[in-house]
Design a protein around this motif. Structure first.
Motif, PDB file in Angstrom:
ATOM      1  N   TRP A   1       0.990  -1.364  -0.389  1.00 29.34           N
ATOM      2  CA  TRP A   1      -0.006   0.223  -0.292  1.00 29.34           C
ATOM      3  C   TRP A   1       0.533   1.171  -0.011  1.00 29.34           C
ATOM      4  O   TRP A   1       0.888   2.661  -0.662  1.00 29.34           O
ATOM      5  CB  TRP A   1      -0.783  -0.010   1.358  1.00 29.34           C
TER       6      TRP A   1
ATOM      7  N   CYS B   1      -9.855   4.462   2.226  1.00 28.22           N
ATOM      8  CA  CYS B   1      -8.449   4.410   1.767  1.00 28.22           C
ATOM      9  C   CYS B   1      -8.202   5.968   2.769  1.00 28.22           C
ATOM     10  O   CYS B   1      -9.255   7.031   2.329  1.00 28.22           O
ATOM     11  CB  CYS B   1      -7.748   4.564   0.683  1.00 28.22           C
TER      12      CYS B   1
ATOM     13  N   ARG C   1      -5.280   7.603   2.246  1.00 33.24           N
ATOM     14  CA  ARG C   1      -4.591   8.239   1.340  1.00 33.24           C
ATOM     15  C   ARG C   1      -5.829   8.409   0.227  1.00 33.24           C
ATOM     16  O   ARG C   1      -6.395  10.288  -0.284  1.00 33.24           O
ATOM     17  CB  ARG C   1      -3.770   6.906  -0.108  1.00 33.24           C
ATOM     18  N   CYS C   2      -7.173   8.233  -0.250  1.00 30.14           N
ATOM     19  CA  CYS C   2      -8.177   8.710  -1.623  1.00 30.14           C
ATOM     20  C   CYS C   2      -9.839   8.293  -1.462  1.00 30.14           C
ATOM     21  O   CYS C   2     -10.431   8.351  -1.640  1.00 30.14           O
ATOM     22  CB  CYS C   2      -7.696   7.849  -2.957  1.00 30.14           C
TER      23      CYS C   2
ATOM     24  N   CYS D   1      -5.962  -1.494  -1.431  1.00 29.64           N
ATOM     25  CA  CYS D   1      -6.737  -0.144  -2.435  1.00 29.64           C
ATOM     26  C   CYS D   1      -7.237  -0.085  -3.273  1.00 29.64           C
ATOM     27  O   CYS D   1      -5.942   0.234  -4.623  1.00 29.64           O
ATOM     28  CB  CYS D   1      -5.907   1.313  -2.176  1.00 29.64           C
TER      29      CYS D   1
ATOM     30  N   CYS E   1      -5.102   2.962  -5.464  1.00 27.38           N
ATOM     31  CA  CYS E   1      -3.962   3.215  -5.215  1.00 27.38           C
ATOM     32  C   CYS E   1      -3.357   2.460  -6.199  1.00 27.38           C
ATOM     33  O   CYS E   1      -1.727   2.508  -6.062  1.00 27.38           O
ATOM     34  CB  CYS E   1      -3.292   3.384  -3.826  1.00 27.38           C
TER      35      CYS E   1
HETATM   36 ZN   LIG Z   1      -6.200   4.256  -2.172  1.00 26.30          ZN
END
Ligand SMILES: [Zn+2]
Length: 276
Positions: free
Chosen positions: A179, A247, A249-250, A267, A270
């Motif tokens: 990840w 996630c 991050r996103c 994810c 990602c």
């Molecule tokens: Zn992500």
């Protein structure tokens, strides 16, 4: 665990050893009498670890190699402390100080006494001779590992879990490292650039270092526990066990797929699957 053991038993001499359950020494093929006989009177010279393997280096070039299984615990206990319900092996020391106890409810773990052999400058129990250095090892060769990984012609996660290529990376650490490096677990290793392969190895090293750091905080002075890293599992995982959660991050929902009788968490945004 190794640090906890090191503090309490290095430099001490084993006296008598009691095997309370034969399964705990089933990998020591010569049996309990040989096991206890080979340990009595040996001094603990050092505690060692490579990947998931832990051993005590003893005088006269032998090693006590531990397999902790799923539920094994090593405890340092005063000899007067009552026996634990699932006590499997007791190691007493000549100084009559605190003893080392192996407690294992499910008895998947255990020990064997092994000869030390020298492999590429490192003294290893012969049963561990095929295990590669882990990324924490001062002599770990990142460049050679990247090259070997790219030659593997397999899925990236299989390569990360291959203990003969690099040791110490388990299913959870692999998912977290993939990840961080934004790589799908099934990515063919031969399609990775050297820079990207180095990135995922560095990410795995970071995950391991963080887990070790947090495991250290839960050490009790007289208690060495295989589950010392539980605080890490609770708070720090980005994908492992996070199916359906966003996630970090996103925001895309984390997905789970079957992988070698276990699971891979990732994810889907990602970590895109490589086009074939
Ligand atoms: Zn992500």
């Amino acid at each position: 665990m190794r640090l906890g053991l090191d503090e309490h038993i290095t430099g001490r001499t084993l006296s008598d050893v009691e095997v309370h359950h034969p399964r705990a020494i089933r990998r020591h093929l010569l049996g309990a009498g040989d096991f206890t006989g080979r340990l009595a009177g040996r001094k603990v010279v050092a505690t060692q670890r490579r990947g998931k393997y832990l051993w005590l280096e003893l005088s006269e070039d032998i090693a006590l190699l531990a397999h902790l299984g799923m539920s094994g615990q090593l405890l340092i206990q005063p000899s007067a402390a009552p026996d634990e319900q699932h006590l499997r092996v007791r190691f007493r020391f000549a100084d009559d100080g605190p003893e080392l106890r192996f407690v294992d409810q499910r008895t998947f773990g255990g020990f064997l006494v092994d000869d030390l052999v020298t492999i590429e400058g490192a003294a290893l129990p012969s049963a561990v001779a095929h295990i590669a250095r882990d990324p924490m090892d001062p002599r770990f060769d990142a460049r050679a590992t990247v090259a070997a990984l790219r030659r593997k012609r397999t899925e990236l996660k299989r390569a990360l879990l291959d203990q003969t290529l690099v040791s110490g990376i388990g299913n959870i650490y692999a998912d977290e490292a993939l990840w961080r490096a934004r790589l799908h677990w099934s990515r063919p290793t031969e399609t990775l650039s050297a820079a990207k392969a180095a990135e995922v190895l560095t990410a795995a090293t970071d995950v391991m270092r963080e887990a070790l750091g947090q495991g250290g905080t839960s050490f009790d002075a007289l208690y060495v526990n295989v589950n010392g890293q539980s605080g890490y599992f609770d708070r720090s995982l980005a994908v492992y066990g996070q199916e359906g959660l966003p996630c970090r991050r996103c925001g895309t929902a984390i997905r789970r797929e079957p992988f070698m009788n276990r699971s891979s968490y990732f994810c889907p945004r990602c970590q895109r699957r490589a086009r074939t």
